[in-house]
Design a protein around this motif. Structure first.
Motif, short mmCIF file in Angstrom:
data_model
loop_
_atom_site.label_atom_id
_atom_site.label_comp_id
_atom_site.label_asym_id
_atom_site.label_seq_id
_atom_site.Cartn_x
_atom_site.Cartn_y
_atom_site.Cartn_z
N ALA A 56 55.88 40.58 39.19
CA ALA A 56 55.61 41.68 40.12
C ALA A 56 54.48 42.56 39.62
O ALA A 56 53.63 43.02 40.41
N GLN A 57 54.41 42.81 38.33
CA GLN A 57 53.33 43.61 37.79
C GLN A 57 51.99 42.90 37.94
O GLN A 57 50.96 43.52 38.28
N TYR A 58 51.97 41.59 37.70
CA TYR A 58 50.73 40.82 37.89
C TYR A 58 50.27 40.89 39.35
O TYR A 58 49.08 41.12 39.64
N ARG A 59 51.20 40.69 40.28
CA ARG A 59 50.85 40.69 41.70
C ARG A 59 50.38 42.06 42.16
O ARG A 59 49.44 42.19 42.94
N ARG A 60 51.03 43.09 41.69
CA ARG A 60 50.62 44.44 42.07
C ARG A 60 49.21 44.76 41.55
O ARG A 60 48.40 45.36 42.25
N GLY A 61 48.92 44.35 40.33
CA GLY A 61 47.60 44.63 39.78
C GLY A 61 46.50 43.75 40.37
O GLY A 61 45.31 44.10 40.27
N ALA A 62 46.86 42.60 40.97
CA ALA A 62 45.84 41.68 41.49
C ALA A 62 45.53 41.94 42.96
O ALA A 62 44.79 41.14 43.58
N PHE A 63 46.06 42.99 43.55
CA PHE A 63 45.85 43.21 44.99
C PHE A 63 44.37 43.38 45.32
O PHE A 63 43.81 42.65 46.15
N LEU A 64 43.70 44.33 44.69
CA LEU A 64 42.30 44.58 45.00
C LEU A 64 41.40 43.38 44.66
O LEU A 64 40.54 43.01 45.48
N PRO A 65 41.54 42.73 43.48
CA PRO A 65 40.71 41.55 43.23
C PRO A 65 40.90 40.44 44.25
O PRO A 65 39.93 39.79 44.67
N LEU A 66 42.14 40.20 44.69
CA LEU A 66 42.38 39.13 45.65
C LEU A 66 41.81 39.48 47.03
O LEU A 66 41.27 38.61 47.74
N VAL A 67 41.96 40.74 47.43
CA VAL A 67 41.37 41.17 48.71
C VAL A 67 39.86 41.03 48.67
O VAL A 67 39.22 40.56 49.65
N THR A 68 39.26 41.42 47.55
CA THR A 68 37.81 41.27 47.42
C THR A 68 37.40 39.80 47.49
O THR A 68 36.41 39.43 48.15
N LEU A 69 38.17 38.93 46.80
CA LEU A 69 37.86 37.49 46.84
C LEU A 69 37.99 36.95 48.26
O LEU A 69 37.14 36.15 48.71
N ALA A 70 39.01 37.37 49.00
CA ALA A 70 39.19 36.89 50.37
C ALA A 70 38.02 37.33 51.26
O ALA A 70 37.52 36.54 52.09
N CYS A 71 37.56 38.57 51.08
CA CYS A 71 36.43 39.04 51.89
C CYS A 71 35.16 38.27 51.57
O CYS A 71 34.38 37.90 52.47
N LEU A 72 34.90 38.01 50.31
CA LEU A 72 33.69 37.26 49.92
C LEU A 72 33.75 35.83 50.45
O LEU A 72 32.75 35.28 50.92
N MET A 167 48.21 31.14 37.47
CA MET A 167 48.28 32.12 36.40
C MET A 167 49.13 33.33 36.78
O MET A 167 49.91 33.84 35.98
N LEU A 168 48.99 33.80 38.03
CA LEU A 168 49.78 34.96 38.45
C LEU A 168 51.26 34.64 38.56
O LEU A 168 52.11 35.48 38.28
#
Length: 510
Positions: A56-72, A167-168
């Motif tokens: 849960a900590q990994y997923r919470r911290g990866a929110f912004l990087p994953l959203v950025t990756l999806a947009c790119l 990894m997550l």
């Protein structure tokens, strides 16, 4: 009556340290096995929660990087697919990422005791499966155009997402498998768009890369479990240390209370016992000496002698117990003065000479007459000498010899050595002999009965003087007791002081 052994006494006091450690280990193993049986993944429940918490900590911290990756990725796919399709996919990807993040935040906010780990794990697995399925929809991009670079682009994105997902979700292996399954299926469907050798090789490499990421995920999971186990063992050790410290503090408190109660008891009973004993000794001595006339029956005189001797023995035992108690409590006060060690030893030998002659024993003395005075307590020094000589006489058989030595130590101090020709003491029994009321097995069989307090009192008095005590003995070779006093207690003679010369008178002419 059977003899009470040290093991029986120890068992009566409680389990040994080894037994207590073994019991703690068994209890810990049973608790761990019980938690594994109630766990759904074969680990302890605490580990189940910790693994989900880390996820849960990994997923919470990866929110912004994953959203950025999806947009790119959506922006880049617009080169091949319609913008509406790319935007819809981007919205679906962001929604899946947001749902997983919300579930993770909700998990971290809940009380661990009120959580259902099975339900939480199922939510994680379904969430990973849904999010990966959204990422797998990127295979729709090559369907819009027949371009090799579009297929390569999608394949690279799927490999990157597979690496991030495994990894997550490494701490939840089933979630990692669920997240990788749609990605591998989407990568394999690219073969339907082209049968070229290059495409087959690229797809094979991509699938192998994804499986390799899965292997790394399993390795990371094993490392995390090992770290949790190490931390749990460390916490268990700290808990045992805290419990041991608490037990030690409680035992020390009880020992201090018992010691205080013992001191009060001895202080009270010493007066209560000595007062009637003095009367018993006085009246028994009067009857023994027939001061008021002879006894009508000869047995009465014998009885009065036994009463007197028994009273003296009991009085000596009380005095020894009191002395040892004061020494152990640190309340034995030394009245120090300058003494001749050789004189004290000679006086003690003279006092014990009658007992030695009764057993036809002889003394052999090696005393240095040039020894200077010693700064010590006369009563304590005399008690040391008398106790050591008394033991030597008791344990030496009739016709034996006792060697007494008094001289210098190598460090400039003084020593007293008393060696007998008694039965000796086995090496493993020396600690028993040095303990309170302790007696060696050979001594019990061959010597007179005693309280077993002589040597402990001697050692305590020697320690008060800062000296050393040594016991050398071998079975059937006799025993030697060596008492040493430090050089700081030796009073060296000071040189004579020269008187100053009187000033000369000078006459002055009138």
């Amino acid at each position: 009556m059977s003899e009470i052994t040290a093991q029986m006494v120890q068992r009566g006091r409680g389990p040994t340290a080894e037994e207590a450690a073994r019991r703690r280990k068994v209890a810990r193993d049973v608790r761990s096995a019980r938690e594994r049986l109630t766990s759904s993944i074969g680990l302890e429940r605490a580990f189940d929660y910790e693994l989900l918490r880390v996820y849960a900590q990994y997923r919470r911290g990866a929110f912004l990087p994953l959203v950025t990756l999806a947009c790119l990725v959506a922006a880049a796919s617009a080169f091949w697919a319609p913008i509406l399709l790319s935007s819809a996919w981007c919205a679906a990807a962001i929604a899946a990422i947001a749902v997983n993040t919300v579930l993770s935040r909700s998990f971290l906010r809940q009380d661990p005791d009120g959580l259902s780990l099975r339900i939480s794990r199922r939510r994680v697995i379904v969430g990973e499966l849904a999010q990966s399925a959204v990422w797998a929809l990127l295979v729709l991009v090559p369907l819009q155009v027949d371009a090799a670079n579009a297929r390569t682009y999608v394949m690279v994105v799927l490999v990157i997402v597979a690496a991030v997902t495994t990894m997550l979700a490494a701490t939840v292996p089933l979630a990692a498998y669920a997240g990788l399954l749609p990605l591998c299926a989407a990568t394999a469907t690219l073969l339907a768009l082209s049968r070229e050798v290059e495409t087959v090789l690229l797809v094979g490499m991509a699938v192998c890369a994804q499986l390799f990421f899965l292997f790394l995920s399993n390795h990371l999971h094993a490392s995390t479990v090992s770290a949790l186990q190490s931390r749990a063992e460390k916490d268990a050790i700290f808990g045992e240390l805290e419990q041991a410290k608490a037990n030690s503090d409680e035992a020390r408190r009880r020992a201090e209370e018992a010691n205080l109660a013992k001191s009060r008891f001895l202080a009270t009973m010493s007066h209560e016992l000595r007062t009637p004993l003095n009367a018993i000794l006085g009246f028994s001595e009067v009857m023994k000496n027939e001061v008021f006339g002879p006894h009508a029956a000869a047995s009465y005189k014998e009885y009065s002698t036994d009463i007197h001797d028994s009273g003296l023995h009991l009085l000596n035992l009380i005095n020894e117990i009191l002395d040892l108690s004061r020494i152990e409590a640190g309340r034995y006060e030394l009245n120090e003065e300058a003494l001749q060690l050789a004189y004290v030893v000679e006086e003690g030998r003279h006092m014990m000479a009658l007992r030695a002659r009764a057993k036809n024993q002889t003394f052999r003395e090696m005393i240095d007459p040039s020894l200077p005075r010693l700064w010590a307590d006369e009563r304590a020094l005399r008690q040391i000498v008398l106790n050591v000589l008394s033991n030597a006489i008791k344990f030496t058989p009739p016709g034996g010899e006792i060697v007494i030595k008094v001289g210098w130590t190598s460090s400039g101090g003084q020593y007293v050595s008393v060696k007998d020709t008694g039965p000796g003491i086995p090496e493993d029994e020396i600690p028993t002999v040095m303990s309170s009321f302790g007696r060696g097995s050979l001594a019990i069989k061959t010597a007179e009965q005693g309280s077993g307090l002589g040597l402990p009192i001697v050692k305590g008095l020697v320690d008060l003087h800062g000296g050393g005590f040594q016991l050398k003995s071998q079975p059937r070779e006799g025993t030697e007791v060596i008492v040493t006093f430090p050089a700081a207690r030796v009073m060296d003679a000071l040189p004579a002081m020269a008187e100053p010369a009187a000033p000369a008178r000078s006459s002055r002419a009138a």
